[in-house]
Design a protein around this motif. Sequence first.
Motif, mmCIF file in Angstrom:
data_model
loop_
_atom_site.group_PDB
_atom_site.id
_atom_site.type_symbol
_atom_site.label_atom_id
_atom_site.label_comp_id
_atom_site.label_asym_id
_atom_site.label_seq_id
_atom_site.Cartn_x
_atom_site.Cartn_y
_atom_site.Cartn_z
ATOM 1 N N ASP A 179 72.443 25.993 1.292
ATOM 2 C CA ASP A 179 71.476 25.965 0.994
ATOM 3 C C ASP A 179 70.745 24.466 0.952
ATOM 4 N N GLU A 180 70.036 25.335 2.160
ATOM 5 C CA GLU A 180 69.351 24.687 3.998
ATOM 6 C C GLU A 180 67.811 22.945 3.781
ATOM 7 N N LYS A 181 67.930 23.829 1.979
ATOM 8 C CA LYS A 181 66.719 22.646 1.679
ATOM 9 C C LYS A 181 67.531 21.108 1.608
ATOM 10 N N ARG A 182 68.918 21.152 0.647
ATOM 11 C CA ARG A 182 69.390 20.057 0.422
ATOM 12 C C ARG A 182 70.883 19.838 1.119
ATOM 13 N N LYS A 183 71.268 20.820 2.143
ATOM 14 C CA LYS A 183 71.908 20.513 3.370
ATOM 15 C C LYS A 183 73.867 20.198 2.269
ATOM 16 N N TYR A 184 73.586 21.008 2.081
ATOM 17 C CA TYR A 184 74.889 21.385 1.146
ATOM 18 C C TYR A 184 75.431 22.896 0.631
ATOM 19 N N TYR A 185 76.910 22.906 0.678
ATOM 20 C CA TYR A 185 77.166 24.542 0.429
ATOM 21 C C TYR A 185 78.348 24.892 -0.402
ATOM 22 N N ALA A 186 78.611 25.468 -1.525
ATOM 23 C CA ALA A 186 79.207 26.103 -2.002
ATOM 24 C C ALA A 186 79.929 26.632 -1.371
ATOM 25 N N VAL A 197 80.698 21.851 -1.265
ATOM 26 C CA VAL A 197 81.070 20.885 0.036
ATOM 27 C C VAL A 197 79.554 20.343 0.635
ATOM 28 N N ARG A 198 79.902 18.700 -0.256
ATOM 29 C CA ARG A 198 78.360 17.906 0.123
ATOM 30 C C ARG A 198 77.752 18.014 1.836
ATOM 31 N N GLU A 199 77.712 18.428 2.295
ATOM 32 C CA GLU A 199 77.537 18.316 3.767
ATOM 33 C C GLU A 199 76.806 19.209 4.346
ATOM 34 N N GLU A 200 76.365 19.728 5.753
ATOM 35 C CA GLU A 200 76.006 20.743 6.774
ATOM 36 C C GLU A 200 76.794 21.563 7.257
ATOM 37 N N LEU A 201 76.515 22.843 6.935
ATOM 38 C CA LEU A 201 76.852 23.453 7.859
ATOM 39 C C LEU A 201 77.592 23.157 9.067
ATOM 40 N N PRO A 202 78.553 23.227 9.914
ATOM 41 C CA PRO A 202 79.179 23.396 11.370
ATOM 42 C C PRO A 202 78.785 23.984 12.121
#
Length: 258
Positions: A179-186, A197-202
Amino acid sequence: MEETILICEDSIEGILTGVYKAYELHKDHDTIHLQTADIENYRLFATYDEVTTDEEKSRKVLRTIYHRFGEEAYTQLCQAMVSYDTQKADAVYHAIAVGIAGRYHGRFMDHLSNRYIHKVFCLSRNTGIELHHLLGFLRFQELQNGVLLARYSPKNDITTMMMQHFANRLPNEDFAIYDEKRKYYAVHPKGKQWYLVREELPFSKEKEVYTQQESEYQILYKHFCKTIAITERKNWELQRNMLPLRFRQYMVEFEDAE
């Protein structure tokens, strides 16, 4: 009478913990309100209290909702809680209070004359429409390490609901939804339980490296979509109604569209 404003985390767990806390106060529900967004204008004669998210308390409220109101109302309330609307927490809390109080006979979510129930209904419908669209419009791309990655930017915080669907559809695949808007991914590891994962993609979009097969399929798919188009029958207004513009930046077939 003095009002109490409970400040909750903007998540299903946070809102439900706020509902639990509201009942612990043993006050008139009309004097209690839930808020998730940052407060800009404070109310006079109101007490503000921050609520720490508690997963056990949120699970208790979820169980109560499911057993008291049924699966349909449970789904509607959950979809309302992931809405982008800043008033969702208060609407959900008071709708639950109305249902538990038993003021209406039958399915309480059918009583749209109540402003809180009507608000929850509208939020749930909005979230459901976006979820339905993105289950069809989301595009996965195979990275060089074999992971299928999908990027998107939904209005509502629906990543967990998207993962529930794709985990069932792709149980034997390594994939992730960002999710680019909220800056986290599953992330879904092959054959295992997915997690957040509550952080941006590396890495950025520009640094993504696809497999040769993925690159070839992208070229073929773009060519296919361009070839089947009938220039004389293009209807841009109808196309926008069926496929909102905000989805297209993440769809392979529109990457090189003029």
